[in-house]
Every structure is written in structure tokens, then in C-alpha cells.
Design a protein around this motif. Structure first.
Motif, PDB file in Angstrom:
ATOM      1  N   GLN A   1       4.425   8.042   7.250  1.00 23.76           N
ATOM      2  CA  GLN A   1       3.499   9.045   6.759  1.00 23.76           C
ATOM      3  C   GLN A   1       4.053   9.764   5.533  1.00 23.76           C
ATOM      4  OE1 GLN A   1       4.216   8.608   9.985  1.00 23.76           O
ATOM      5  NE2 GLN A   1       2.223   7.851  10.665  1.00 23.76           N
ATOM      6  N   ASN A   2       3.150  10.089   4.623  1.00 28.90           N
ATOM      7  CA  ASN A   2       3.495  10.804   3.405  1.00 28.90           C
ATOM      8  C   ASN A   2       2.991  12.240   3.522  1.00 28.90           C
ATOM      9  OD1 ASN A   2       2.657  11.726   0.461  1.00 28.90           O
ATOM     10  ND2 ASN A   2       4.226  10.150   0.218  1.00 28.90           N
ATOM     11  N   LEU A   3       3.741  13.200   2.988  1.00 29.90           N
ATOM     12  CA  LEU A   3       3.401  14.609   3.159  1.00 29.90           C
ATOM     13  C   LEU A   3       2.450  15.146   2.096  1.00 29.90           C
ATOM     14  CD1 LEU A   3       6.872  16.014   4.277  1.00 29.90           C
ATOM     15  CD2 LEU A   3       4.855  15.546   5.681  1.00 29.90           C
ATOM     16  N   ARG A   4       2.037  14.327   1.148  1.00 30.70           N
ATOM     17  CA  ARG A   4       0.975  14.733   0.224  1.00 30.70           C
ATOM     18  C   ARG A   4      -0.360  14.576   0.949  1.00 30.70           C
ATOM     19  NH1 ARG A   4      -0.098  12.264  -5.806  1.00 30.70           N
ATOM     20  NH2 ARG A   4       1.029  14.118  -6.492  1.00 30.70           N
ATOM     21  N   HIS A   5      -1.192  15.621   0.918  1.00 30.71           N
ATOM     22  CA  HIS A   5      -2.464  15.566   1.645  1.00 30.71           C
ATOM     23  C   HIS A   5      -3.489  14.750   0.862  1.00 30.71           C
ATOM     24  CE1 HIS A   5      -5.803  16.730   4.190  1.00 30.71           C
ATOM     25  NE2 HIS A   5      -6.489  16.986   3.089  1.00 30.71           N
TER      26      HIS A   5
ATOM     27  N   ASN B   1       9.814  10.881  -0.746  1.00 32.55           N
ATOM     28  CA  ASN B   1       8.601  10.048  -0.738  1.00 32.55           C
ATOM     29  C   ASN B   1       7.449  10.842  -1.346  1.00 32.55           C
ATOM     30  OD1 ASN B   1       6.429   8.422  -0.202  1.00 32.55           O
ATOM     31  ND2 ASN B   1       6.856   8.169   1.980  1.00 32.55           N
ATOM     32  N   TRP B   2       7.463  10.934  -2.675  1.00 34.50           N
ATOM     33  CA  TRP B   2       6.504  11.810  -3.369  1.00 34.50           C
ATOM     34  C   TRP B   2       6.254  11.274  -4.765  1.00 34.50           C
ATOM     35  CZ3 TRP B   2       4.171  15.933  -1.043  1.00 34.50           C
ATOM     36  CH2 TRP B   2       3.398  16.775  -1.858  1.00 34.50           C
ATOM     37  N   TRP B   3       4.971  10.970  -5.066  1.00 34.72           N
ATOM     38  CA  TRP B   3       4.637  10.465  -6.401  1.00 34.72           C
ATOM     39  C   TRP B   3       4.702  11.621  -7.394  1.00 34.72           C
ATOM     40  CZ3 TRP B   3       3.397   5.403  -7.786  1.00 34.72           C
ATOM     41  CH2 TRP B   3       3.127   5.230  -9.151  1.00 34.72           C
TER      42      TRP B   3
ATOM     43  N   MET C   1      -2.087  21.928  -1.877  1.00 36.88           N
ATOM     44  CA  MET C   1      -2.045  20.909  -0.838  1.00 36.88           C
ATOM     45  C   MET C   1      -1.652  19.531  -1.359  1.00 36.88           C
ATOM     46  SD  MET C   1      -5.433  21.921   1.395  1.00 36.88           S
ATOM     47  CE  MET C   1      -5.009  20.782   2.723  1.00 36.88           C
ATOM     48  N   ILE C   2      -1.813  19.297  -2.657  1.00 39.42           N
ATOM     49  CA  ILE C   2      -1.631  17.938  -3.174  1.00 39.42           C
ATOM     50  C   ILE C   2      -0.512  17.879  -4.212  1.00 39.42           C
ATOM     51  CG2 ILE C   2      -2.737  16.033  -4.390  1.00 39.42           C
ATOM     52  CD1 ILE C   2      -5.414  16.986  -3.185  1.00 39.42           C
TER      53      ILE C   2
ATOM     54  N   SER D   1       0.800  -1.225   0.000  1.00 39.83           N
ATOM     55  CA  SER D   1       0.000   0.000   0.000  1.00 39.83           C
ATOM     56  C   SER D   1       0.831   1.273   0.000  1.00 39.83           C
ATOM     57  CB  SER D   1      -0.961  -0.002   1.193  1.00 39.83           C
ATOM     58  OG  SER D   1      -0.244  -0.060   2.412  1.00 39.83           O
ATOM     59  N   THR D   2       2.012   1.287   0.606  1.00 49.12           N
ATOM     60  CA  THR D   2       2.780   2.531   0.657  1.00 49.12           C
ATOM     61  C   THR D   2       3.309   2.944  -0.711  1.00 49.12           C
ATOM     62  OG1 THR D   2       4.771   1.305   1.326  1.00 49.12           O
ATOM     63  CG2 THR D   2       3.453   2.301   3.076  1.00 49.12           C
ATOM     64  N   LEU D   3       3.155   2.103  -1.713  1.00 46.25           N
ATOM     65  CA  LEU D   3       3.539   2.458  -3.064  1.00 46.25           C
ATOM     66  C   LEU D   3       2.444   3.246  -3.784  1.00 46.25           C
ATOM     67  CD1 LEU D   3       5.742   0.422  -2.332  1.00 46.25           C
ATOM     68  CD2 LEU D   3       5.495  -0.586  -4.605  1.00 46.25           C
ATOM     69  N   ASN D   4       1.265   3.372  -3.187  1.00 47.93           N
ATOM     70  CA  ASN D   4       0.127   3.999  -3.844  1.00 47.93           C
ATOM     71  C   ASN D   4       0.373   5.476  -4.159  1.00 47.93           C
ATOM     72  OD1 ASN D   4      -1.787   1.955  -4.162  1.00 47.93           O
ATOM     73  ND2 ASN D   4      -2.392   2.072  -2.016  1.00 47.93           N
ATOM     74  N   SER D   5      -0.178   5.928  -5.270  1.00 46.07           N
ATOM     75  CA  SER D   5      -0.040   7.334  -5.652  1.00 46.07           C
ATOM     76  C   SER D   5      -0.754   8.254  -4.676  1.00 46.07           C
ATOM     77  CB  SER D   5      -0.581   7.552  -7.069  1.00 46.07           C
ATOM     78  OG  SER D   5      -1.960   7.245  -7.129  1.00 46.07           O
ATOM     79  N   ARG D   6      -1.838   7.763  -4.035  1.00 51.21           N
ATOM     80  CA  ARG D   6      -2.603   8.595  -3.098  1.00 51.21           C
ATOM     81  C   ARG D   6      -2.532   8.068  -1.663  1.00 51.21           C
ATOM     82  NH1 ARG D   6      -8.369  10.277  -5.371  1.00 51.21           N
ATOM     83  NH2 ARG D   6      -8.147  11.725  -3.609  1.00 51.21           N
TER      84      ARG D   6
END
Length: 534
Positions: A492-496, A394-396, A449-450, A257-262
Motif C-alpha cells: 500500500q502507498n500512503l498517497r491518497h 514510496n512516494w512519487w 491529502m495527495i 502497476s506499483t510504479l504508477n504515479s497515482r
């Protein structure tokens, strides 16, 4: 999956559903004399800490419909449940504004997700009532629903396919309702738009790449779209998505799951269960991904109330009548593969005892899934701090430069990010801007934010990943950056993303990169190796 396993799987689904249904019904205002009767936003009608209800939560109608149809074993008087169902439908329709819009997060928003998912839930339930219980349709405010239909028909969503799929399913079902007017040509236009968005690898675009959680939401909507239209193009799209998901299930029977774009970490089952009626691979996915849904370590148990009420619980209870119709499951062949479209490298060793993943378009994040009795090995990349500023790997993003041969190489500048702090002053400004700009504000908020385009302006980062049967080898290089330090990132990922960041036991595990802070006065070179057990 053998046919004899189906009752056992159904018992697991029923256990979860019966354990959680009261939690969902608590979200609803059940007082028939209340002016907010049928509202599913408890923060609004009960706690009074919101000054308007979030319309998207009215998808709780799916749970009430499951109770009404006795898919859940509850001693609920039929007349009471029917009144609750009608009350919930009209509670949503009361919120439809003159232009057909609905609010989710702030007034004047005209949220596409609220409109799309609200229309989908209502039209699915009303279509079923039209076929089986037409007397329930009498109190429905059809004029408000017609405005909602027209609003969704005018809009499309380019960046989040699951929302477009929900809107499409709602429109396809609206055509079937006798009291509504909508040309079938509109449904065809929206169908062509969504199906064209599916990548040849099987995934649908979610903010630039695949996201397993939202892909399963898309499958839910496609299943109901097919019910309404009989369009076999939908079945083909579902089959391609099933193939994609099946290729990603690891040695521990989990998705990475941590590979997900969102950054979602859940899967909803309804669309998969419906597909399992004719697709053995979909049946295998249901058995594999939900075999422990009756245990508290399953990801569904960690979902917050808002998204549990949204659609996760609804998808689970809607699956119940279709579990018996599933085909015997058939597992896929396990083999290593490189998916250049989304940048996923999936590696299976010859002994099939573990699975390694790399997400090249997410800064080269690495995961290793071992058999079920062993924890996953996870890497979450780096965070770079310079005074109060923060960058992350860590950012898609499409800005990462990717080269794949025997070794996978990812290069690019670290993405500038930030923590968003809420305050009364910011909410005042938000509402002023929303009053002025209405739905035109949404792209601006997403940008800030995204997506944050053009913010890949941190130190240069290079990652080389080599995987073979002996293990995983990582070499990272971060260029010098004055007064800065590099810290291995937490999970945690910093993309909201609102539906992300549910608790996971992985948060307690040490990341593959370790926990040590490193200065960037000069170039930093770090090597890490995970060795497989012989």
C-alpha cells in the motif's frame, strides 16, 4: 495477434461482461415510480447512508446503452431498457446546480471529475441517440445539460490529464448535439491544452508522472474525441501513448502497476480496442493485457463497486462492437531503455526471460517480472516510524535526486505521510468549509491529502540499483534518525488516490527487502540481491 484469435478474445470479453452486468445494474434505482429513478448511487437511494448522490456514478448509462443496443445478450424488453436509459440521463441532469456544477464526494464541491465524466457519458450516448433513436431525446432536460456544458467549458484540470480528456471528449460531442450551443473554438482551446500536456515519452501528466490506469482512461476519451472531431492530432497522441504502454509490458504480460504515479492497478480497454482498428501494436496490447479477462486473477475482477461502475465495466462493454475490427497484433521489440522524463529504467536480459523495472521518481521502487507461471518480485521501499510520525520512500515526487549511468542512484529525504481517519466531526468541518469555499476547497484538500509539498523532511535516503543479466543488486542507506525505526513497506502507498489499492495477490508475497524492523540509532545500510536463474 492473428485475426482468427479475435472471436476467441471476444468470447472472453463477453464472459466477463455477462458475469458482471447484474452487479452493475444492481447499483441503479430501477423503480420507475421512485423519485430517485435512474440514480446509480446505491449508497444514496437504497442504503440511505449518504445524504446526496455522487454524480460521477451516472456513467452507468454506458452499461444500459450496451444492453439497449444488444451488445450484451440479455432478454431485456426494449421499452423497459429505453425508459431506464432516459431515467439515468435525467437522474444526472437533476443534480446539475444553477452554475452547472455537480457533486462527487461532498455537497457544494462542484467536482470537475463529476462534471467532466458526467458530460462525456451523457453527450456520447445522446449523440448516438441523435443518429439512431431521436425519439429518446424528447424527455431530456436540455437546459440543465447546457449549464453543465458551459461549466465544463470554463474549467481546466492541470494535474490529472484523464479528467481533462473526459471533459474535452464531452465538449467535442456536445458540439454535435443539435439542442446545445457551444462554439467549436472552445473545443480547439481545450484540445490544444490537453495535447500540449503529453510528454514526448508518450505519457500524460497524472499528479506529476505517468499512471497506466489513468492513461488508458485518457485513451478512451481520446477515441471518442476523434469520433466527434476527426482531428488527426488525437490519433498521433494515441499512437505515442500506445508506444509508451507497450514498452512497459513485462515478461509476464503485465504492466508494473506499483510504479504508477497515482498507484492504480487496472487498465481499461475501450481506447486501446478502438486504436487496434488501425494500430497493430494496440491490438497486441489488447490481446496481451486482456487475454485472461475471463479468469478471476485478472485485475478487473478486484475492482471495487464504485470504480467498476464508474468506467471500468463501461469501457469493457463499450469495447465489444469493435473487437472484430482489430488488426492482427504485432509485438514490440523488447529491449532495455531509460526514460529520463518519468525516471523509469526498464531492463531486459539477453535471454528475455524476465524484466526488471526501477521507478527513480518514486524512491527507486524495484520490480522484477518473470514469465507468467512465476510470481513477480516486488520492492515497496521503506517506512520510517518515530513515535506517532511516519515517513516513506514510496512516494512519487520531483524532490528525488537521480543519477543514471551503469548504476542508478536515487537520493533524497524521506517523505512525511499520515493515515487519514474519517470521523463525524471532520465531515462537519468539511461541509462547513465547502459551503464557504465551494470549489476553492479542492486544491487545499489535494495539497493536504495527495501532494503534501515541503514534507520531504525525514531521514536522508540513498538507493543504488545495478541490473545486469545475472540479476538485480540494491544497496540502501538511511541516515541516523533519533528514536526511529525502519520497516520494509507493505504494497500500500500512503498517497491518497480513490481508485487505488485494489487487492492483489502480491500482498501475500514477502517484499524483496524482507520483513525485519531496523533501528536508526546509527546509519542503516542494507544490501539485497535477486539472482536470475541461469
Amino acid at each position: 495477434m492473428k485475426a482468427s484469435h479475435v472471436p476467441f478474445l471476444r468470447a472472453k470479453f463477453e464472459y466477463y461482461a455477462e458475469a458482471q452486468v447484474a452487479r452493475v445494474l444492481t447499483q441503479m434505482d430501477r423503480d420507475p415510480d421512485s423519485p430517485t429513478f435512474g440514480c446509480f448511487d446505491r449508497n444514496y437511494w437504497h442504503y440511505k447512508i449518504r445524504d446526496f448522490p455522487s454524480a460521477i456514478l451516472q456513467q452507468g448509462i454506458f452499461t444500459l446503452e450496451a444492453v439497449r443496443c444488444q451488445q450484451l445478450r440479455l432478454d431485456a424488453p426494449r421499452a423497459v431498457i429505453e425508459s431506464w436509459c432516459v431515467g439515468t440521463v435525467n437522474a444526472l441532469l437533476r443534480l446539475v446546480d444553477r452554475q452547472g456544477g455537480l457533486e462527487e464526494y461532498y455537497p457544494f464541491e462542484r467536482s470537475y471529475p463529476a462534471a467532466a465524466f458526467g458530460l462525456y457519458a451523457l453527450c456520447r450516448v445522446l449523440y448516438d441517440w441523435q443518429l439512431s433513436t431521436p425519439q429518446l431525446l424528447v424527455p431530456v432536460d436540455w437546459l440543465a445539460l447546457q449549464r453543465l456544458v458551459s461549466h465544463v467549458a470554463r474549467r481546466t484540470e492541470q494535474q490529472a490529464s484523464n479528467q481533462q480528456a473526459a471533459g474535452l471528449a464531452g465538449l467535442a460531442l456536445a458540439v454535435k448535439l443539435d439542442s446545445l450551443t457551444l462554439p467549436e473554438s472552445v473545443v480547439e482551446q481545450h484540445t490544444a491544452h490537453l495535447l500540449a500536456a503529453q510528454h514526448p515519452e508518450g505519457w500524460f501528466n497524472e499528479y506529476g508522472g505517468p499512471d497506466f490506469g489513468y492513461l488508458s482512461v485518457t485513451l478512451d476519451a481520446l477515441a471518442d474525441h476523434h469520433d466527434a472531431t476527426g482531428d488527426n492530432r488525437t490519433l498521433s497522441a494515441i499512437a505515442r501513448a500506445v508506444d509508451f504502454l507497450a514498452a512497459l509490458v513485462g515478461a509476464d504480460d503485465r504492466l508494473p502497476s506499483t510504479l504508477n504515479s497515482r498507484n492504480t492497478d487496472y487498465i481499461v480497454p475501450y481506447g486501446l480496442v478502438r486504436a487496434a482498428g488501425h494500430n497493430p501494436l494496440a491490438a497486441w496490447l489488447v490481446e496481451t493485457l486482456f487475454q485472461d479477462i475471463d479468469q478471476c486473477n485478472h485485475p478487473a475482477w478486484a475492482t471495487d463497486d464504485r470504480y467498476h461502475c464508474h468506467y471500468i465495466f463501461a469501457s469493457i462493454v463499450r469495447s465489444l462492437p469493435y473487437l472484430e475490427a482489430m488488426k492482427p497484433g504485432q509485438a514490440p521489440a523488447r529491449h532495455s531503455t531509460w526514460l529520463p522524463g518519468c525516471g523509469f529504467w526498464i531492463y531486459w536480459p539477453s535471454n528475455q526471460q524476465w524484466t526488471a523495472y526501477v521507478a527513480a521518481r518514486k524512491g527507486g521502487l524495484v520490480r522484477v517480472h518473470q514469465q507468467r507461471d512465476l510470481s513477480a518480485i516486488a520492492d515497496y521501499g521503506w517506512r520510517i516510524y518515530q513515535d506517532a510520525k511516519v515517513w516513506t520512500t514510496n512516494w512519487w515526487s520531483d524532490h528525488w535526486r537521480v543519477q543514471k549511468n551503469d548504476v542508478l542512484r536515487i537520493c533524497g529525504a524521506c517523505q512525511k505521510a499520515q493515515f487519514h481517519h474519517s470521523s463525524p466531526y471532520k465531515h462537519v468541518i468539511l461541509r462547513l468549509l465547502a459551503w464557504i469555499l465551494r470549489e476553492k476547497l479542492i486544491p487545499l484538500l489535494k495539497r493536504g491529502m495527495i501532494f503534501r509539498p515541503g514534507r520531504a523532511n525525514g531521514p536522508e535516503f540513498e538507493r543504488r540499483v545495478e541490473i545486469n543479466d545475472s540479476g538485480v543488486y540494491i544497496q540502501d542507506r538511511i541516515s541516523p534518525f533519533a528514536r526511529a525505526k525502519a520497516i520494509p513497506s507493505p504494497r500500500q502507498n500512503l498517497r491518497h488516490v480513490a481508485s487505488a489499492d485494489s487487492f492483489s495477490p502480491e500482498e501475500w508475497l514477502p517484499p524483496l527487502l524482507g520483513n525485519h524492523e531496523q533501528t536508526l540509532d546509527k546509519a542503516l545500510v542494507i544490501q539485497r540481491t535477486w539472482k536470475a536463474k541461469p
